[in-house]
Every structure is written in structure tokens, then in C-alpha cells.
Scaffold this active site. Structure first.
Site, mmCIF file in Angstrom:
data_model
loop_
_atom_site.group_PDB
_atom_site.id
_atom_site.type_symbol
_atom_site.label_atom_id
_atom_site.label_comp_id
_atom_site.label_asym_id
_atom_site.label_seq_id
_atom_site.Cartn_x
_atom_site.Cartn_y
_atom_site.Cartn_z
ATOM 1 N N LYS A 8 0.852 -1.190 0.000
ATOM 2 C CA LYS A 8 0.000 0.000 0.000
ATOM 3 C C LYS A 8 0.887 1.239 0.000
ATOM 4 O O LYS A 8 1.502 1.594 1.001
ATOM 5 C CB LYS A 8 -0.929 0.046 1.216
ATOM 6 C CG LYS A 8 -2.107 0.922 0.879
ATOM 7 C CD LYS A 8 -2.656 1.826 1.945
ATOM 8 C CE LYS A 8 -1.847 2.864 2.602
ATOM 9 N NZ LYS A 8 -1.691 4.107 1.835
ATOM 10 N N GLU A 50 9.992 1.335 10.568
ATOM 11 C CA GLU A 50 11.039 2.322 10.261
ATOM 12 C C GLU A 50 10.370 3.682 10.344
ATOM 13 O O GLU A 50 9.561 4.046 9.484
ATOM 14 C CB GLU A 50 11.629 2.055 8.884
ATOM 15 C CG GLU A 50 12.262 0.671 8.815
ATOM 16 C CD GLU A 50 13.171 0.459 7.621
ATOM 17 O OE1 GLU A 50 12.972 1.118 6.595
ATOM 18 O OE2 GLU A 50 14.070 -0.388 7.724
ATOM 19 N N GLU A 84 10.134 16.207 14.813
ATOM 20 C CA GLU A 84 10.534 16.040 13.408
ATOM 21 C C GLU A 84 9.747 17.042 12.557
ATOM 22 O O GLU A 84 8.519 16.990 12.512
ATOM 23 C CB GLU A 84 10.221 14.610 12.947
ATOM 24 C CG GLU A 84 10.678 14.347 11.528
ATOM 25 C CD GLU A 84 10.303 12.955 11.051
ATOM 26 O OE1 GLU A 84 9.150 12.537 11.247
ATOM 27 O OE2 GLU A 84 11.174 12.284 10.460
ATOM 28 N N CYS A 125 13.767 11.085 6.509
ATOM 29 C CA CYS A 125 13.764 10.633 7.901
ATOM 30 C C CYS A 125 15.144 10.820 8.515
ATOM 31 O O CYS A 125 15.283 11.042 9.708
ATOM 32 C CB CYS A 125 13.340 9.171 7.967
ATOM 33 S SG CYS A 125 14.302 8.095 6.897
HETATM 34 P P1 NAD Z 1 2.466 8.359 7.595
HETATM 35 O O1 NAD Z 1 2.710 7.539 8.796
HETATM 36 O O2 NAD Z 1 1.446 9.438 7.663
HETATM 37 O O3 NAD Z 1 2.042 7.442 6.372
HETATM 38 C C1 NAD Z 1 2.843 6.353 5.945
HETATM 39 C C2 NAD Z 1 1.951 5.305 5.333
HETATM 40 O O4 NAD Z 1 1.116 4.754 6.345
HETATM 41 C C3 NAD Z 1 1.021 5.814 4.246
HETATM 42 O O5 NAD Z 1 0.940 4.832 3.243
HETATM 43 C C4 NAD Z 1 -0.309 5.947 4.987
HETATM 44 O O6 NAD Z 1 -1.427 5.834 4.138
HETATM 45 C C5 NAD Z 1 -0.224 4.774 5.933
HETATM 46 N N1 NAD Z 1 -1.043 4.907 7.140
HETATM 47 C C6 NAD Z 1 -1.341 6.022 7.836
HETATM 48 N N2 NAD Z 1 -2.122 5.709 8.906
HETATM 49 C C7 NAD Z 1 -2.294 4.364 8.886
HETATM 50 C C8 NAD Z 1 -2.999 3.444 9.717
HETATM 51 N N3 NAD Z 1 -3.683 3.844 10.795
HETATM 52 N N4 NAD Z 1 -2.955 2.135 9.400
HETATM 53 C C9 NAD Z 1 -2.265 1.712 8.328
HETATM 54 N N5 NAD Z 1 -1.606 2.535 7.487
HETATM 55 C C10 NAD Z 1 -1.608 3.851 7.769
HETATM 56 O O7 NAD Z 1 3.893 8.917 7.185
HETATM 57 P P2 NAD Z 1 4.250 9.864 5.962
HETATM 58 O O8 NAD Z 1 3.812 11.241 6.335
HETATM 59 O O9 NAD Z 1 3.775 9.275 4.676
HETATM 60 O O10 NAD Z 1 5.829 9.753 5.927
HETATM 61 C C11 NAD Z 1 6.650 10.582 6.635
HETATM 62 C C12 NAD Z 1 7.180 9.889 7.864
HETATM 63 O O11 NAD Z 1 7.867 8.701 7.489
HETATM 64 C C13 NAD Z 1 8.186 10.726 8.600
HETATM 65 O O12 NAD Z 1 7.975 10.625 9.979
HETATM 66 C C14 NAD Z 1 9.512 10.065 8.226
HETATM 67 O O13 NAD Z 1 10.544 10.279 9.129
HETATM 68 C C15 NAD Z 1 9.121 8.641 8.142
HETATM 69 N N6 NAD Z 1 10.107 7.903 7.353
HETATM 70 C C16 NAD Z 1 10.923 7.001 7.986
HETATM 71 C C17 NAD Z 1 11.894 6.312 7.258
HETATM 72 C C18 NAD Z 1 12.804 5.314 7.908
HETATM 73 O O14 NAD Z 1 13.419 4.543 7.185
HETATM 74 N N7 NAD Z 1 12.918 5.273 9.224
HETATM 75 C C19 NAD Z 1 12.028 6.542 5.890
HETATM 76 C C20 NAD Z 1 11.182 7.468 5.289
HETATM 77 C C21 NAD Z 1 10.219 8.138 6.033
#
Ligand code: NAD
Length: 478
Positions: free
Chosen positions: A175, A251, A379, A285
Site C-alpha cells: 500500500k 522504520e 521532526e 527521515c
Molecule cells: P504516515 O505515517 O502518515 O504514512 C505512511 C503510510 O502509512 C502511508 O501509506 C499511509 O497511508 C499509511 N497509514 C497512515 N495511517 C495508517 C494506519 N492507521 N494504518 C495503516 N496505514 C496507515 O507517514 P508519511 O507522512 O507518509 O511519511 C513521513 C514519515 O515517514 C516521517 O515521519 C519520516 O521520518 C518517516 N520515514 C521514515 C523512514 C525510515 O526509514 N525510518 C524513511 C522514510 C520516512
């Protein structure tokens, strides 16, 4: 406007209820693609297809070399379609094209190639036992993997999950994030073209809560959940995984500290520090969003850093000259704008940067900020860095570790002893010394504290995406 469907059981399909949404180009601030909006019914279809492909299909039963050959073919197709794949991410979320097309697509291909080879060349322990028995380990595929990806590296991070899962013989339901859906459908189309059997790589689009994301993580037919995204979402997903007792890899976010000692190679430190916080417009991130500079070089570092930040080219991310594009969405722009607008009330000062046109924030440098301010603890995920001075090594370590996050840190010093000493004391999953962003895919990748649970990469991915099985044979009978 082109339409991008779910890919389920080898077919590109609309949602069961016909729902769709627009993907918005954040530079032009207008829709550029129509996408199927998935719900629990679409997730259920995809999980069932993945289960069938796992239980009955050829993929888990194929030899590692044959499976690897499909992944290598897919990598080649990505490389040959680099322009189109890169542009998809750029239009979806505003990443400068030189980063999406010239970096991310090739890194995505490298993920596929690396995990194909890693699985093929992997060895397993055998244990001759004093009792006359012989124990050995089999790494068997875990089953159906749910992979949930964020929008900041859409194609690259999708493949970071999908590649090891597939290489080890699992089937996948991916997804992608709702802000960056297009490259996932294209990846699944190319996988079919590469010869991947139907049902092995499925894609379901949709949102998170009360939508496809939640339905996927709560689905009882899932054997593994691998998630990259925000720490708050990670907590929700961990609860869903616990309810079904499914292993989960998280992650999550970061608040990377970048420590520059007075004995550093200053030009090198400035160059990497700029990349560390402004690559992908700060939506990384791993961003080095807190820089601590030892006092004797603080003013000189600031002057060079500000000059480099002001020289960055802001503009249309489709233009090869652009280094800073818009933020990925209006919602995310509003969040980052909030941090920019509260710098002064939080006690800090903006040296350069601030708000730009549309959903753009210029490379922003903040100083004099109290370490307890949200700008130093939360962040921001945008092109805003807080730079602070320090005096002693002890103080630098304390400042760097003063966060709930622990994804990564950077150290700049020409003193070898200090490099080792400080690396050991930093609370982080990765420490870069005199560099940034350099990766070996065999190394563990993941975070401490709010930055995640578990590690992926090399044999760490193998541990997660397989069920290691011990087989013990009685060899003493004749
Ligand atoms: P997000 O958590 O809002 O969304 C990530 C994904 O999760 C999306 O596909 C979203 O639709 C899905 N999602 C959201 N709520 C959900 C739920 N309740 N159940 C299942 N799926 C759900 O994050 P974002 O805004 O897309 O990404 C940014 C974040 O990701 C930042 O915090 C960044 O640091 C982190 N990030 C971490 C890494 C790493 O490797 N540690 C890498 C890239 C980004």
C-alpha cells in the site's frame, strides 16, 4: 488525466465500489493523475490473491536463481524506464527530478538486485552435535507480507521492502502513500512484464485510518507487516500487529543530530551538512536537522552554511536545475509553515530562508533556539535546520542524544579516536563519520526509541521476511 488502478492477481483494476481520488502535483497545485481509492474489500481481494499465489503458485517453490532472475529483469526495466518512473514521483510529491530519476530509480533497481543476490548467496548454519545428531537451519518464506510505504521516497522505499520480501519467496500486498501512488502501480505493471506470476506483487491504493492501510494491517491473512512512516502511525500499526500476533518492522521518524568538531575538515562538513538537511527538500527521515558546531568554528561554519543554503536553486522540480522543490502536499506545507512561523515566539532567529511561493519553504537556517523548543525536539520534515554551538565533547553527546528519536547521527572530526568514541556514545541506528547517506545494503538499517523497532538490510531482512526453521536429524543409526 491517466488512471492508475490497484494491481491484484495480475490485473489492474478499479476499486470494488468504484471510488477514486486525485493525486495532486504540489508544484502546479493541481491534479495530475486519477487513482483507485481502495477500501477493506479491495484489501481483502488482494490478500486472498497473495495467499493463493503463496499457497499454490510457483513463486515460493522456485529456485533462488530463477526468482532472482525475475527480480534482476524488473531492476533492468526500472532502469530502462528511469525517466518515466522518476517523473511519476516528481509529479506526485515534488521531488527534484535529478533526485528521483537519477538517484531513486537506480537505488530502487539496486534494492532488487541486491536482495536477489543476497538471498541466492546466503548461507545457513549447520551444527554437528555431540549427541550424533545434525542440526541445520532453513530460511522459509513467511507468507503474505503487508508493506506500507511513505511518500518521501515512494519507489525507493517501496522496493526496500518489496525486494527482500519477494527474494525470500513471500508474496506481497503493497500500500503506497496516498500522496505518491503512481510509481507503485507502474512498479507492479513492470513486475508482470518481468515475468513475475500474478498475485505475487499486489498493490492496493488508499489512505491510512479507516481505509486501505488500516484494513491491511488488521487483516487476519497477513504474516508480516513492514511499515515506514511516522512514529505516531507506527504505534497504531504495532497495536494492529499485536492483535494478530504478526511480526512487525517499523522504520519511523528521526531528528538526526549532526555534530561538527573544531578539528573537522570544514569544507567537507558544510557540503555534507547541506545535503543532510536539504536533500528532498528536507523530507528525509535521516535529515540532519539539528547541527551542533564546536564554538571555535561556529561563526565560520554558519557563514559558509548560510551562503551555501542561499545558493540553492528553488523552483519547478521537473527542471533539472532545481534543488529545492515544493513540499509534498498542502497539508504537509501547512505543518512545516507552522514551524517557520513560530521560530521567533519559540525564542529563535531565522538567519536565512522562510516561506517561498506556493507550497515552497526556502532553505531555512535557525539559530539561538532553546533546546527544549519543538523545533529542536520534533521532526519537522522540511528544509529547516537549527544550528547551535557547543563547547565540549561531553556536551555534544548529551545534546545529540537529547531526543526521543534515534535513527541516525553524523560526526565530523579529523580525530580518529574521537570519531570512534563519539560514534559509540550516540544513541542512533546509524552514525555517519565525515559523510552522510552512504549505504551498504548489508548493514543494519533502523532506529532506536521513537525511530523504530527492528532492523532491515542484508541478513536482518532475511531474519524478518523468513521463518527460520531448525531441522535436527539423527545421523548415528546405521
Ligand atoms: P504516515 O505515517 O502518515 O504514512 C505512511 C503510510 O502509512 C502511508 O501509506 C499511509 O497511508 C499509511 N497509514 C497512515 N495511517 C495508517 C494506519 N492507521 N494504518 C495503516 N496505514 C496507515 O507517514 P508519511 O507522512 O507518509 O511519511 C513521513 C514519515 O515517514 C516521517 O515521519 C519520516 O521520518 C518517516 N520515514 C521514515 C523512514 C525510515 O526509514 N525510518 C524513511 C522514510 C520516512
Amino acid at each position: 488525466m491517466d488512471f492508475y488502478g490497484h494491481v491484484i492477481d495480475g490485473e489492474e483494476v478499479p476499486s470494488a465500489d468504484g471510488a477514486e481520488f486525485d493525486s495532486i502535483d504540489p508544484y502546479r497545485r493541481e491534479p495530475w493523475a486519477r487513482v483507485a481509492l481502495g477500501s477493506a474489500a479491495d484489501v481483502d481481494r488482494a490478500v486472498r490473491a497473495a495467499r493463493r499465489a503463496f499457497d499454490e503458485g510457483p513463486w515460493p517453490r522456485m529456485g533462488l536463481a530463477e526468482r532472482g532472475a525475475v527480480l534482476h529483469r524488473l531492476a533492468g526495466l526500472l532502469e530502462r524506464n528511469a525517466e518515466e518512473m522518476g517523473l511519476s514521483d516528481t509529479r506526485d510529491m515534488g521531488k527534484p527530478i535529478t533526485q528521483s530519476r537519477d538517484n531513486d530509480v537506480f537505488r530502487a533497481a539496486a534494492n532488487l538486485r541486491f536482495f536477489a543476490d543476497h538471498a541466492r548467496l546466503s548461507t545457513a548454519e549447520t551444527l554437528p552435535m555431540d549427541s550424533g545428531h545434525h542440526a541445520y537451519t532453513r530460511f522459509e518464506p513467511a507468507g503474505v507480507v503487508a508493506a506500507i510505504a511513505p511518500w518521501n521516497y515512494p519507489l525507493m522505499l517501496a522496493t526496500w521492502k518489496v525486494a527482500p520480501a519477494l527474494a525470500w519467496g513471500n508474496t506481497v500486498v503493497l500500500k503506497p502513500a496516498e500522496d505518491s501512488p503512481v510509481s507503485a502501480t507502474k512498479l507492479a505493471r513492470l513486475a508482470l512484464e518481468a515475468g513475475m506470476p500474478p498475485g505475487v506483487l499486489n498493490v492496493v491504493h488508499g489512505r491510512g485510518p479507516d481505509s486501505a492501510g488500516q484494513a491491511l494491517t488488521e487483516h487476519p491473512g497477513i504474516d508480516r507487516i513492514t511499515f515506514t512512516g511516522a512514529s505516531s502511525t507506527g504505534r497504531v500499526i504495532a497495536r494492529a500487529a499485536a492483535a494478530n500476533l504478526v511480526p512487525v518492522s517499523l522504520e519511523l521518524g528521526g531528528k538526526g543530530a549532526n555534530v561538527v568538531f573544531a578539528d573537522a575538515d570544514l569544507a567537507n562538513a558544510v557540503e555534507w551538512s547541506i545535503k543532510a538537511v536539504y536533500t528532498n527538500t528536507g523530507q528525509v527521515c535521516l535529515a540532519g536537522s539539528r547541527i551542533y558546531v564546536q564554538r571555535p568554528i561556529y561563526e565560520e561554519f554558519l557563514a559558509r552554511f548560510v551562503a551555501a543554503a542561499e545558493a540553492m536553486v528553488i523552483g519547478d522540480p521537473c527542471d533539472a536545475a532545481t534543488q529545492i522543490g515544493p513540499l509534498a502536499s498542502e497539508q504537509h506545507y501547512r505543518k512545516v509553515r507552522g514551524y517557520v512561523e513560530t521560530v521567533e515566539s519559540a525564542g529563535g532567529k531565522i538567519l536565512t530562508g522562510g516561506l517561498g511561493d506556493g507550497w515552497t519553504v526556502r532553505p531555512t537556517v535557525v539559530v539561538d533556539m532553546p533546546q527544549t523548543a519543538p523545533h529542536c525536539t520534533e521532526e519537522i520534515f522540511g528544509p529547516l535546520v537549527v544550528i547551535s554551538p557547543f563547547d565540549t565533547e561531553q556536551e555534544a553527546v548529551e545534546l545529540a542524544n537529547n531526543t526521543r528519536y534515534g535513527l541516525n547521527a553524523m560526526v565530523f572530526t579529523e580525530n580518529l579516536h574521537r570519531a570512534h568514541r563519539v560514534s559509540a556514545r550516540l544513541r542512533a541506528g546509524t552514525v555517519w563519520v565525515n559523510c552522510f547517506f552512504i549505504r551498504d545494503l548489508r548493514a543494519p538499517f533502523g532506529g532506536v526509541g521513537d525511530s523504530g523497532v527492528g532492523r532491515e538490510g542484508g541478513s536482518f531482512s532475511r531474519e524478518f521476511f523468513t521463518e527460520p526453521k531448525a531441522v535436527i536429524i539423527d545421523v548415528k543409526r546405521d
